[in-house]
Motif scaffolding. Structure first.
Motif, PDB file in Angstrom:
ATOM      1  N   HIS A  39      10.419  23.478  23.884  1.00 62.48           N
ATOM      2  CA  HIS A  39      10.355  23.336  24.461  1.00 62.48           C
ATOM      3  C   HIS A  39      11.559  24.300  25.908  1.00 62.48           C
ATOM      4  O   HIS A  39      11.207  24.461  26.983  1.00 62.48           O
ATOM      5  CB  HIS A  39      10.850  21.909  24.461  1.00 62.48           C
ATOM      6  CG  HIS A  39      10.383  20.480  23.900  1.00 62.48           C
ATOM      7  ND1 HIS A  39       9.513  20.142  24.416  1.00 62.48           N
ATOM      8  CD2 HIS A  39      10.965  19.761  22.932  1.00 62.48           C
ATOM      9  CE1 HIS A  39       8.473  19.265  23.774  1.00 62.48           C
ATOM     10  NE2 HIS A  39       9.755  19.532  22.570  1.00 62.48           N
ATOM     11  N   GLY A  40      11.733  25.015  24.834  1.00 62.33           N
ATOM     12  CA  GLY A  40      12.732  25.659  25.814  1.00 62.33           C
ATOM     13  C   GLY A  40      14.361  26.049  25.447  1.00 62.33           C
ATOM     14  O   GLY A  40      14.507  26.218  24.071  1.00 62.33           O
ATOM     15  N   ASN A  41      15.098  26.677  25.930  1.00 62.47           N
ATOM     16  CA  ASN A  41      16.416  27.034  25.753  1.00 62.47           C
ATOM     17  C   ASN A  41      17.759  26.274  26.340  1.00 62.47           C
ATOM     18  O   ASN A  41      17.483  25.792  27.468  1.00 62.47           O
ATOM     19  CB  ASN A  41      16.387  28.079  25.407  1.00 62.47           C
ATOM     20  CG  ASN A  41      15.534  28.718  24.517  1.00 62.47           C
ATOM     21  OD1 ASN A  41      15.679  29.374  23.638  1.00 62.47           O
ATOM     22  ND2 ASN A  41      14.710  30.061  24.757  1.00 62.47           N
ATOM     23  N   SER A  42      18.984  25.849  26.312  1.00 57.24           N
ATOM     24  CA  SER A  42      19.884  25.136  27.071  1.00 57.24           C
ATOM     25  C   SER A  42      20.733  26.662  26.889  1.00 57.24           C
ATOM     26  O   SER A  42      21.225  27.086  25.627  1.00 57.24           O
ATOM     27  CB  SER A  42      20.305  24.046  25.881  1.00 57.24           C
ATOM     28  OG  SER A  42      21.007  24.421  25.514  1.00 57.24           O
ATOM     29  N   PHE A  43      21.817  26.527  27.704  1.00 54.94           N
ATOM     30  CA  PHE A  43      22.299  27.921  28.040  1.00 54.94           C
ATOM     31  C   PHE A  43      23.441  27.719  29.093  1.00 54.94           C
ATOM     32  O   PHE A  43      23.926  26.599  28.976  1.00 54.94           O
ATOM     33  CB  PHE A  43      21.986  28.810  29.427  1.00 54.94           C
ATOM     34  CG  PHE A  43      20.656  29.354  28.526  1.00 54.94           C
ATOM     35  CD1 PHE A  43      20.174  30.993  28.316  1.00 54.94           C
ATOM     36  CD2 PHE A  43      19.092  29.016  29.120  1.00 54.94           C
ATOM     37  CE1 PHE A  43      19.031  31.094  27.788  1.00 54.94           C
ATOM     38  CE2 PHE A  43      18.189  29.160  28.510  1.00 54.94           C
ATOM     39  CZ  PHE A  43      18.352  30.785  28.104  1.00 54.94           C
ATOM     40  N   ARG A  44      24.629  28.105  28.053  1.00 57.50           N
ATOM     41  CA  ARG A  44      25.876  28.073  28.260  1.00 57.50           C
ATOM     42  C   ARG A  44      27.063  29.367  28.703  1.00 57.50           C
ATOM     43  O   ARG A  44      26.784  30.436  27.840  1.00 57.50           O
ATOM     44  CB  ARG A  44      27.043  27.118  28.255  1.00 57.50           C
ATOM     45  CG  ARG A  44      28.772  26.979  28.043  1.00 57.50           C
ATOM     46  CD  ARG A  44      29.314  25.818  27.230  1.00 57.50           C
ATOM     47  NE  ARG A  44      30.385  25.307  27.644  1.00 57.50           N
ATOM     48  CZ  ARG A  44      31.152  26.508  27.466  1.00 57.50           C
ATOM     49  NH1 ARG A  44      31.131  27.424  27.128  1.00 57.50           N
ATOM     50  NH2 ARG A  44      32.826  25.959  28.187  1.00 57.50           N
ATOM     51  N   ILE A  45      27.000  29.584  29.653  1.00 59.79           N
ATOM     52  CA  ILE A  45      27.083  30.680  30.574  1.00 59.79           C
ATOM     53  C   ILE A  45      28.763  30.725  31.469  1.00 59.79           C
ATOM     54  O   ILE A  45      28.730  30.991  32.071  1.00 59.79           O
ATOM     55  CB  ILE A  45      25.763  31.409  30.864  1.00 59.79           C
ATOM     56  CG1 ILE A  45      25.118  31.369  30.323  1.00 59.79           C
ATOM     57  CG2 ILE A  45      26.518  32.908  31.081  1.00 59.79           C
ATOM     58  CD1 ILE A  45      23.506  32.262  31.080  1.00 59.79           C
ATOM     59  N   VAL A  46      29.556  32.172  30.413  1.00 58.36           N
ATOM     60  CA  VAL A  46      30.261  32.086  31.623  1.00 58.36           C
ATOM     61  C   VAL A  46      30.262  33.826  32.067  1.00 58.36           C
ATOM     62  O   VAL A  46      29.506  34.672  31.893  1.00 58.36           O
ATOM     63  CB  VAL A  46      31.514  32.768  30.058  1.00 58.36           C
ATOM     64  CG1 VAL A  46      32.979  32.960  31.193  1.00 58.36           C
ATOM     65  CG2 VAL A  46      32.078  31.500  29.240  1.00 58.36           C
ATOM     66  N   THR A  72      15.143  24.342  37.666  1.00 59.16           N
ATOM     67  CA  THR A  72      15.817  23.410  36.716  1.00 59.16           C
ATOM     68  C   THR A  72      17.153  22.816  37.750  1.00 59.16           C
ATOM     69  O   THR A  72      17.096  22.926  38.937  1.00 59.16           O
ATOM     70  CB  THR A  72      16.770  24.644  35.633  1.00 59.16           C
ATOM     71  OG1 THR A  72      17.037  24.729  34.810  1.00 59.16           O
ATOM     72  CG2 THR A  72      17.732  25.570  36.479  1.00 59.16           C
ATOM     73  N   THR A  73      18.322  22.327  36.762  1.00 61.55           N
ATOM     74  CA  THR A  73      19.828  21.606  37.297  1.00 61.55           C
ATOM     75  C   THR A  73      19.674  22.234  36.427  1.00 61.55           C
ATOM     76  O   THR A  73      20.903  22.656  35.184  1.00 61.55           O
ATOM     77  CB  THR A  73      19.696  20.473  37.050  1.00 61.55           C
ATOM     78  OG1 THR A  73      18.171  19.451  37.388  1.00 61.55           O
ATOM     79  CG2 THR A  73      20.675  19.312  37.556  1.00 61.55           C
ATOM     80  N   VAL A  74      21.365  22.989  37.346  1.00 59.84           N
ATOM     81  CA  VAL A  74      22.418  24.304  37.255  1.00 59.84           C
ATOM     82  C   VAL A  74      23.930  22.863  37.117  1.00 59.84           C
ATOM     83  O   VAL A  74      23.776  22.485  38.311  1.00 59.84           O
ATOM     84  CB  VAL A  74      22.621  24.858  38.100  1.00 59.84           C
ATOM     85  CG1 VAL A  74      23.561  25.907  37.487  1.00 59.84           C
ATOM     86  CG2 VAL A  74      21.074  25.940  37.577  1.00 59.84           C
ATOM     87  N   TYR A  75      24.863  23.523  36.356  1.00 59.90           N
ATOM     88  CA  TYR A  75      26.023  22.814  36.004  1.00 59.90           C
ATOM     89  C   TYR A  75      26.990  23.964  36.318  1.00 59.90           C
ATOM     90  O   TYR A  75      26.805  24.372  35.516  1.00 59.90           O
ATOM     91  CB  TYR A  75      26.067  21.931  35.701  1.00 59.90           C
ATOM     92  CG  TYR A  75      24.971  20.628  35.135  1.00 59.90           C
ATOM     93  CD1 TYR A  75      25.268  19.204  35.753  1.00 59.90           C
ATOM     94  CD2 TYR A  75      24.033  20.789  34.465  1.00 59.90           C
ATOM     95  CE1 TYR A  75      24.921  18.445  36.005  1.00 59.90           C
ATOM     96  CE2 TYR A  75      23.033  19.972  34.985  1.00 59.90           C
ATOM     97  CZ  TYR A  75      23.011  17.916  35.507  1.00 59.90           C
ATOM     98  OH  TYR A  75      22.562  17.671  35.189  1.00 59.90           O
ATOM     99  N   ALA A  76      28.004  23.250  37.405  1.00 62.89           N
ATOM    100  CA  ALA A  76      29.103  24.679  37.396  1.00 62.89           C
ATOM    101  C   ALA A  76      30.879  24.670  36.599  1.00 62.89           C
ATOM    102  O   ALA A  76      30.800  23.220  37.248  1.00 62.89           O
ATOM    103  CB  ALA A  76      28.691  25.121  37.945  1.00 62.89           C
ATOM    104  N   ILE A  92      33.862  31.398  36.105  1.00 65.11           N
ATOM    105  CA  ILE A  92      33.322  30.485  36.305  1.00 65.11           C
ATOM    106  C   ILE A  92      31.472  30.005  34.980  1.00 65.11           C
ATOM    107  O   ILE A  92      31.206  30.909  34.451  1.00 65.11           O
ATOM    108  CB  ILE A  92      32.535  30.034  37.646  1.00 65.11           C
ATOM    109  CG1 ILE A  92      32.065  28.748  37.378  1.00 65.11           C
ATOM    110  CG2 ILE A  92      31.403  30.978  38.012  1.00 65.11           C
ATOM    111  CD1 ILE A  92      31.175  28.435  38.935  1.00 65.11           C
ATOM    112  N   THR A  93      31.964  28.578  34.130  1.00 67.61           N
ATOM    113  CA  THR A  93      31.480  28.626  33.700  1.00 67.61           C
ATOM    114  C   THR A  93      29.288  27.805  34.002  1.00 67.61           C
ATOM    115  O   THR A  93      29.673  26.696  34.939  1.00 67.61           O
ATOM    116  CB  THR A  93      31.869  27.995  32.359  1.00 67.61           C
ATOM    117  OG1 THR A  93      33.095  28.729  31.611  1.00 67.61           O
ATOM    118  CG2 THR A  93      30.398  27.383  30.521  1.00 67.61           C
ATOM    119  N   VAL A  94      28.810  28.599  33.569  1.00 70.64           N
ATOM    120  CA  VAL A  94      27.440  27.368  34.376  1.00 70.64           C
ATOM    121  C   VAL A  94      26.822  26.971  33.281  1.00 70.64           C
ATOM    122  O   VAL A  94      26.811  27.656  31.896  1.00 70.64           O
ATOM    123  CB  VAL A  94      26.656  28.050  35.660  1.00 70.64           C
ATOM    124  CG1 VAL A  94      27.292  28.684  36.607  1.00 70.64           C
ATOM    125  CG2 VAL A  94      26.591  29.253  34.496  1.00 70.64           C
TER     126      VAL A  94
END
Length: 344
Positions: A124-131, A302-306, A321-323
């Motif tokens: 389906h895809g990948n989920s990311f958590r990026i600093v 996509t929907t981005v959360y910060a 900041i983490t997104v």
């Protein structure tokens, strides 16, 4: 590129990627030949982990498969199928051998057993958590404000530099692929040597094309397919950039180790949703390439959360900041971040 003083991947746990797998059929009864395992790794590419598993369990290249490819400069999790029925004891011994000081590949758990290997790109895809680090306060405030006001956003689905090489370079995987497509195995070998992906004791005796081709026949065929695919990606980026230029009011930006690409400066309503290019497919059975129409989504939403701004403990007087967001398979998280900063 201007406005690019921010830093990603200062340490591997700054960049966390988890596959959202299109799960294989788990067999509840009857004979099974594959184990489906959940792998967590850091400091290794997916190719290196597949090789580790192959060697550890004394298997063939085709016996160990993944759905996606993950970089080494991150903490990543993905599903892998192994043509062997594994036990808890196998996992303990494998994990013990593949945990090092600053890198590791571990089998977190056995998801189940089945009769078929996992298939490439069936994700389906990948989920990311990026600093994101090294941000001046004003830029950090602007970035956070932009995300809060544009939580649902789009970007042009360009391939980023990870597709064309390893961290620190060289970024020439597409050039290896181009040489394979052109049946120029000597050039493919010369480009491969630059990447340090061929051991120093692998040399050609006669120096003719047939000898260089034999060297590539000893390499994991998935790697050769990846090089050809990287060349497809290079061709696709160029075509996609022309499509954006022709259909929108755009500006050309230089993306490091990728090239000059156009981004729209107005709304994308006139842009086609799909971009297609005449590419190539590597056929391992014939050890040759064949033409293939290569298409993918041009625009991704996509929907981005910060998170709120925090003090960056690695860079004096700077913010971090983490997104978090989800992307369909084949889309690049670093590319969406680059495009957001360019909009600021």
């Amino acid at each position: 590129m201007s406005n690019m003083s921010y830093k990603l991947k200062c340490k591997n746990d700054d960049f966390q990627v988890t596959e959202v797998s299109l799960m294989p059929d788990i067999a509840l009864k009857g004979p099974t030949i594959y184990s489906y395992v959940w792998i967590q790794k850091s400091g290794f590419t997916t190719f290196e982990v597949l090789e580790q598993i192959k060697n550890f369990f004394n298997l063939k290249f085709e016996d160990v498969r993944s759905q996606g490819l993950k970089d080494e400069d991150a903490i990543t999790e993905q599903l892998i199928s192994i043509k062997k029925i594994l036990t808890g004891k196998d996992i303990v011994i494998f994990n013990k051998k593949h945990k090092f000081k600053n890198k590791f590949s571990i089998i977190k758990n056995i998801v189940g057993y089945g009769k078929e290997p996992v298939k490439e790109r069936e994700l389906h895809g990948n989920s990311f958590r990026i600093v994101i680090r090294n941000l001046e306060k004003t830029l950090a405030d602007n970035f956070l404000s932009y995300i809060l006001n544009n939580k649902c956003l789009y970007f042009i689905n360009y391939y980023d530099n990870q597709r064309f090489g390893m961290p620190g370079g060289p970024y020439n995987t597409h050039l290896i692929g181009k040489a394979v497509v052109e049946n120029d195995w000597k050039q493919a070998y010369e480009q491969m040597k630059i990447t340090n992906n061929i051991s120093s004791d692998t040399t050609s005796k006669k120096g003719d094309v047939a000898d260089f081709k034999e060297i590539f026949k000893s390499i994991n065929p998935k790697k050769i397919a990846f090089f050809v695919s990287a060349y497809d990606s290079f061709l696709w980026n160029n075509q996609a950039s022309l499509t954006v230029k022709d259909n929108t009011k755009s500006r050309c930006h230089l993306f490091e180790n990728v090239g000059e690409l156009h981004l729209p400066i107005d709304h994308l309503s006139q842009c086609p949703s799909i971009c297609e290019v005449n590419g190539y497919d590597f056929v391992p059975e014939k050890f040759s390439v064949q033409p293939k129409a290569y298409k993918r989504n041009l625009v991704i939403a996509t929907t981005v959360y910060a998170s709120q701004l925090e003090v960056d403990e690695l860079h004096k007087s700077k913010k971090k900041i983490t997104v978090s967001f989800f992307l369909p398979t084949g889309s690049y998280a670093t590319m969406i971040i680059k495009q957001i900063f360019l909009r600021l």
